[in-house]
Scaffold this active site. Structure first.
Site, PDB file in Angstrom:
ATOM      1  CB  CYS A   1       6.328   0.353   0.732  1.00 34.47           C
ATOM      2  SG  CYS A   1       6.177   1.808  -0.340  1.00 34.47           S
TER       3      CYS A   1
ATOM      4  CB  ILE B   1       9.639   2.323  -7.508  1.00 34.25           C
ATOM      5  CG1 ILE B   1      10.443   3.627  -7.598  1.00 34.25           C
ATOM      6  CG2 ILE B   1       9.597   1.618  -8.860  1.00 34.25           C
ATOM      7  CD1 ILE B   1      11.898   3.417  -7.976  1.00 34.25           C
ATOM      8  N   GLY B   2       6.467   1.293  -7.958  1.00 36.86           N
ATOM      9  CA  GLY B   2       5.664   0.089  -8.170  1.00 36.86           C
ATOM     10  C   GLY B   2       5.335  -0.005  -9.644  1.00 36.86           C
TER      11      GLY B   2
ATOM     12  CB  VAL C   1      -0.952   0.017   1.222  1.00 37.62           C
ATOM     13  CG1 VAL C   1      -0.162   0.034   2.532  1.00 37.62           C
ATOM     14  CG2 VAL C   1      -1.916   1.206   1.171  1.00 37.62           C
TER      15      VAL C   1
END
Length: 298
Positions: A228, A198-199, A133
């Protein structure tokens, strides 16, 4: 919802120097396109920058997450069709800010939410990106590169490290902030504070989703989640780092410290585009969204 992009003939080379402050953005279809005055005499392109990339620059607007997500998927679909027909096409990068929203990755666990989903302060959206998340909101610059990795390097670890490198360079060159990577955690960090998350998602070697850089945003919503999925570490922003450093020996940092949030975002935005261009060796070509796009930014 259908999205297309319409090319413009003008090419902005991100490695140039700006001869004057950015002009006011003009709007089309509810989106803002960034215009600036450029000193053509100071343009200096590196010889190894040869790829083409569309720049959909919406950074002056607050764009809903779902609308930006739909736009990404539409562009990815278009590029896949071109691959199937063996046609060449440029990469694309979208830059924007979002309305407040929590997003979850494909395998994200709701245990990292410190609230009841049924009573969330903001929308909670599960996506197909990697990672846990996170929160998006005003004052955070989000960059969604839609790249054909066949023209770069077909290596996801390389791609993640390249995105981190873009942010590390921005923080160093624009703000003299020394940032780093952590071996076990994707993203960009200053000490124990994460400044960029970053995703990504990659389909048929076409990338989408991307990175989010905290510039001058309200960080309190991060307290409602475990960002995260990483416990014991915090979240920071460019603004918060500058405010903590009271000993300014560099006039540029002093100027950034006293700048209002909009100027700080603008400065980070210009640096983000330039460093992205240099890391991925791309020339950026401004693009407008077509009139078929919805005018509803919510």
């Amino acid at each position: 919802m259908a999205f297309t992009v319409t090319p413009r003939s003008t090419i902005i080379y991100p490695t140039c120097k700006y001869s004057s402050p950015p002009s006011k953005p003009y709007s089309r279809c509810g989106f803002s396109i960034y215009c600036c005055s450029i000193d053509l005499q100071s343009i200096s392109l590196a010889s190894n920058i040869s790829g083409r990339c569309e720049l959909v620059d919406l950074h002056e607007e607050l764009v809903s997450y779902r609308k930006a997500w739909d736009l990404q998927k539409a562009i990815v679909k278009e590029k896949k069709v071109l691959i199937e027909t063996n046609q060449e096409f440029p990469d694309t990068v979208i830059v924007l800010q979002h309305h407040p929203v929590f997003t979850l990755g494909t395998g994200s666990s709701e245990q990292y939410l410190n609230f009841n989903v049924q009573n969330s302060p903001y929308d909670v959206i599960r996506t197909e990106r990697g990672g846990e998340v996170t929160y998006h909101g005003p004052g955070q610059l989000v960059m969604y590169p839609i790249l054909n990795l066949r023209n770069h390097k077909m290596d996801l670890h390389w791609y993640l490290r390249a995105l981190e490198e873009v942010v590390i360079r921005v923080l160093s060159s624009a703000f003299t902030i020394k940032a780093s990577r952590l071996q076990k955690h994707t993203g960009v960090w200053v000490g124990d504070q994460k400044l960029a998350a970053i995703g990504i998602r990659v389909s048929n070697w076409i990338t989408y989703h991307g990175l989010a850089l905290n510039v001058a945003m309200d960080l309190s919503p991060f307290q409602r989640i475990v960002p995260c999925g990483i416990r014991g570490r915090g979240v920071g922003s460019i603004r918060s780092i500058l405010e903590k450093d009271q000993a300014f020996n560099n006039s540029t940092r002093n100027e950034m410290y006293t700048a209002d949030d909009s100027l700080l975002i603008d400065f980070a935005h210009r640096s983000l585009i330039q460093e992205f261009s240099e890391v991925f060796q791309l020339n950026l070509e401004p693009r407008l969204l077509s009139s078929s796009s919805s005018t509803d930014k919510e």
